[in-house]
Motif scaffolding. Structure first.
Motif, PDB file in Angstrom:
ATOM      1  N   LEU A  21     -70.160  85.709  61.228  1.00 57.83           N
ATOM      2  CA  LEU A  21     -69.669  84.933  62.357  1.00 57.83           C
ATOM      3  C   LEU A  21     -68.165  85.115  62.524  1.00 57.83           C
ATOM      4  O   LEU A  21     -67.424  85.173  61.532  1.00 57.83           O
ATOM      5  N   VAL A  22     -67.730  85.208  63.772  1.00 65.80           N
ATOM      6  CA  VAL A  22     -66.316  85.297  64.121  1.00 65.80           C
ATOM      7  C   VAL A  22     -66.066  84.319  65.270  1.00 65.80           C
ATOM      8  O   VAL A  22     -66.911  83.470  65.557  1.00 65.80           O
ATOM      9  N   SER A  23     -64.932  84.466  65.948  1.00 68.15           N
ATOM     10  CA  SER A  23     -64.574  83.461  66.956  1.00 68.15           C
ATOM     11  C   SER A  23     -64.590  83.954  68.391  1.00 68.15           C
ATOM     12  O   SER A  23     -64.364  83.159  69.303  1.00 68.15           O
ATOM     13  N   SER A  24     -64.826  85.262  68.614  1.00 71.70           N
ATOM     14  CA  SER A  24     -64.824  85.775  69.985  1.00 71.70           C
ATOM     15  C   SER A  24     -65.563  87.097  70.042  1.00 71.70           C
ATOM     16  O   SER A  24     -65.792  87.749  69.009  1.00 71.70           O
ATOM     17  N   GLY A  25     -65.892  87.519  71.255  1.00 71.21           N
ATOM     18  CA  GLY A  25     -66.524  88.812  71.450  1.00 71.21           C
ATOM     19  C   GLY A  25     -65.600  89.955  71.084  1.00 71.21           C
ATOM     20  O   GLY A  25     -66.030  90.962  70.505  1.00 71.21           O
ATOM     21  N   THR A  26     -64.326  89.826  71.427  1.00 70.57           N
ATOM     22  CA  THR A  26     -63.352  90.864  71.075  1.00 70.57           C
ATOM     23  C   THR A  26     -63.297  91.052  69.562  1.00 70.57           C
ATOM     24  O   THR A  26     -63.297  92.172  69.049  1.00 70.57           O
ATOM     25  N   GLU A  27     -63.259  89.948  68.846  1.00 70.18           N
ATOM     26  CA  GLU A  27     -63.210  90.027  67.384  1.00 70.18           C
ATOM     27  C   GLU A  27     -64.484  90.665  66.833  1.00 70.18           C
ATOM     28  O   GLU A  27     -64.439  91.443  65.867  1.00 70.18           O
ATOM     29  N   ALA A  28     -65.620  90.369  67.458  1.00 68.38           N
ATOM     30  CA  ALA A  28     -66.890  90.934  67.001  1.00 68.38           C
ATOM     31  C   ALA A  28     -66.918  92.451  67.167  1.00 68.38           C
ATOM     32  O   ALA A  28     -67.300  93.188  66.251  1.00 68.38           O
ATOM     33  N   THR A  29     -66.523  92.943  68.350  1.00 69.82           N
ATOM     34  CA  THR A  29     -66.575  94.387  68.586  1.00 69.82           C
ATOM     35  C   THR A  29     -65.524  95.129  67.765  1.00 69.82           C
ATOM     36  O   THR A  29     -65.795  96.211  67.226  1.00 69.82           O
ATOM     37  N   MET A  30     -64.343  94.564  67.653  1.00 70.34           N
ATOM     38  CA  MET A  30     -63.304  95.169  66.830  1.00 70.34           C
ATOM     39  C   MET A  30     -63.782  95.310  65.385  1.00 70.34           C
ATOM     40  O   MET A  30     -63.606  96.359  64.750  1.00 70.34           O
ATOM     41  N   SER A  31     -64.403  94.266  64.871  1.00 74.18           N
ATOM     42  CA  SER A  31     -64.881  94.282  63.487  1.00 74.18           C
ATOM     43  C   SER A  31     -66.052  95.239  63.314  1.00 74.18           C
ATOM     44  O   SER A  31     -66.170  95.910  62.274  1.00 74.18           O
ATOM     45  N   ALA A  32     -66.927  95.307  64.317  1.00 75.88           N
ATOM     46  CA  ALA A  32     -68.083  96.202  64.239  1.00 75.88           C
ATOM     47  C   ALA A  32     -67.637  97.660  64.166  1.00 75.88           C
ATOM     48  O   ALA A  32     -68.213  98.469  63.414  1.00 75.88           O
ATOM     49  N   ILE A  33     -66.622  98.012  64.940  1.00 77.99           N
ATOM     50  CA  ILE A  33     -66.116  99.390  64.914  1.00 77.99           C
ATOM     51  C   ILE A  33     -65.448  99.690  63.575  1.00 77.99           C
ATOM     52  O   ILE A  33     -65.648 100.766  62.989  1.00 77.99           O
ATOM     53  N   ARG A  34     -64.692  98.747  63.057  1.00 80.42           N
ATOM     54  CA  ARG A  34     -64.080  98.947  61.736  1.00 80.42           C
ATOM     55  C   ARG A  34     -65.168  99.139  60.683  1.00 80.42           C
ATOM     56  O   ARG A  34     -65.053  99.992  59.795  1.00 80.42           O
ATOM     57  N   LEU A  35     -66.226  98.348  60.790  1.00 81.54           N
ATOM     58  CA  LEU A  35     -67.337  98.470  59.848  1.00 81.54           C
ATOM     59  C   LEU A  35     -68.003  99.835  59.954  1.00 81.54           C
ATOM     60  O   LEU A  35     -68.318 100.470  58.933  1.00 81.54           O
TER      61      LEU A  35
END
Length: 425
Positions: free
Chosen positions: A111-125
């Protein structure tokens, strides 16, 4: 001076452009933005207490309508126990289990706090999991405002993109390949030339940020095939479509399984929430288990989680999505009929509770085709509908949203207003 104008003038003195997200400023349609005072069901009221039928729905989350009583009750109940802990809570487990139970592609979720944070983290992953640097995205698909994603296509099919925002160095987007949506052969060519360096494809499986654009038959399947063949990961950005177009998002409608899914909007029921999830072996690369770092003070916020859990529960009621789709179909078909009767080049499309309106003959398949719409007519239509008490997105490049509270009566009021406005264009 109107109250909205007064507030906008005041806001411009302390907030850049007077708004906290650019599309709200009405720059693409002209005029003064409406400052919203309250919302209930399918309606919003501005600072002058003018009522509008709302088809923005907080850009998607208000699938149950605004201020649903059960969601509000859950938020109030959770808030009494504290707004934020900075420590684990049972609600985080509950919503993680609820998401995983609904989306077979997700075994574990962060879980994160925004869609931007989710996509940014997914790409890093994806980069951490594959050990590769390059990513593929598509022109017109928006995945938040992370630096590597604020990029437009280069001058050639396989050139790397150029930043679309000041403050983003070219070096930050040098690993981002931008291709045309619904052009599988371009993706195939990219993998043939650079497949060993591509960590992932990130795609809105049904685009909503260049207006609504559906994938052609076989497009998503080709992305899946190429990622599997070349050892890259497929990321479905379902921030907008997740639980909005159906009970399992686009992956449920198409049968195409991504490696990572990003979510937000609906899963928060209107509160700030995001998430990214996928196979356990991929997600176990995230700290503290793995080397891919991601953290957030408000991740899994107990109040937001409470709103999301109730929302997901209510979406599971039998027939919910059938009814939602029925109402969206009534809206888009009615608008198309009135435009045709008025001799206006116009088309509309929808999926679930999400729709697109295009001032052109034929439904677009790409960003270039969306860009060929008659923007001036859209602006006239937008302001005409606003005067009639109907609030659409203040941009020709945004999808619209229907909620479960958009009854037959509400749809009929909208279509009656549209008939009048089309006649003036």
């Amino acid at each position: 001076m109107s109250r909205n104008t007064e507030l906008f003038d005041r806001a411009c003195k302390t907030i850049p452009g007077g708004v906290n997200s650019p599309v709200r400023a009405f720059r693409s349609v002209g005029g003064v933005p409406r400052f919203i005072k309250r919302a209930q069901g399918p309606y919003i009221w501005d600072a002058e207490n003018t009522q509008y039928i709302d088809y923005v729905g907080s850009w998607g989350p208000a699938i149950l309508g605004h201020a649903h009583p059960e969601v509000i009750e859950a938020v109030q109940r959770a808030a009494v126990d504290g707004l934020s802990f900075g420590a684990p809570s049972e609600g985080e487990i509950d919503i993680a289990e609820a998401i995983a139970a609904r989306l077979p592609s997700i075994e574990k979720v962060r879980l994160v706090s925004s869609g931007t944070e989710a996509t940014m983290s997914a790409i890093r992953l994806a980069r951490g999991y594959t050990g590769r640097s390059k990513i593929i995205k598509f022109e017109g698909c928006y995945h938040g405002h992370a630096d590597s994603l604020l990029v437009k296509a280069g001058s050639g099919m396989l050139t790397f993109g150029n930043p679309t925002s000041a403050g983003v160095p070219k070096e930050f987007v040098q690993h981002t390949i931008v291709l045309d949506f619904n052009q599988p052969e371009a993706v195939r060519a990219a993998f043939e030339q650079q497949g060993n360096d591509i960590a992932c494809i990130i795609v809105e499986p049904i685009a909503g940020n260049m207006n609504l654009v559906k994938p052609d038959a076989g497009f998503l399947e080709t992305l899946r095939e190429l990622c599997t063949q070349h050892g890259a990961l497929l990321i479905f950005d379902e921030v907008m479509t997740g639980f909005r177009v159906g009970p399992q998002g686009v992956q449920g409608l198409t049968g195409v399984t991504p490696d990572i899914t990003t979510l937000a909007k609906v899963i928060g029921g209107g509160m700030p929430v995001g998430a990214f999830g996928g196979r356990a072996d991929i997600m176990d690369c995230v700290a503290p288990l793995g080397p891919v770092y991601q953290a957030g003070t408000l991740s899994g916020n107990p109040v937001a989680v409470a709103a999301g859990l109730v929302t997901l529960k209510l979406l599971s009621e039998p027939g919910f999505y059938d009814k939602l789709e029925q109402q969206t179909r009534k809206l888009t078909q009615g608008l198309s009929e009135h435009a045709q009767a008025a001799g206006i080049p116009f088309s509309a499309d929808f999926v679930g509770g999400m729709f697109g309106l295009y001032f052109r003959d034929g439904i677009p398949r790409s960003f270039d085709e969306v860009s060929s719409c008659n923007i001036d007519q859209f602006k006239q239509f937008f302001h005409g509908m606003l005067e009639q008490g109907v609030y659409f997105a203040p941009s020709a490049f945004e999808a619209g949203f229907v909620s479960s509270t958009h009854t037959d009566e509400v749809i009929e009021q909208t279509l009656a207003a549209a008939k009048k406005v089309f006649a003036t264009l």
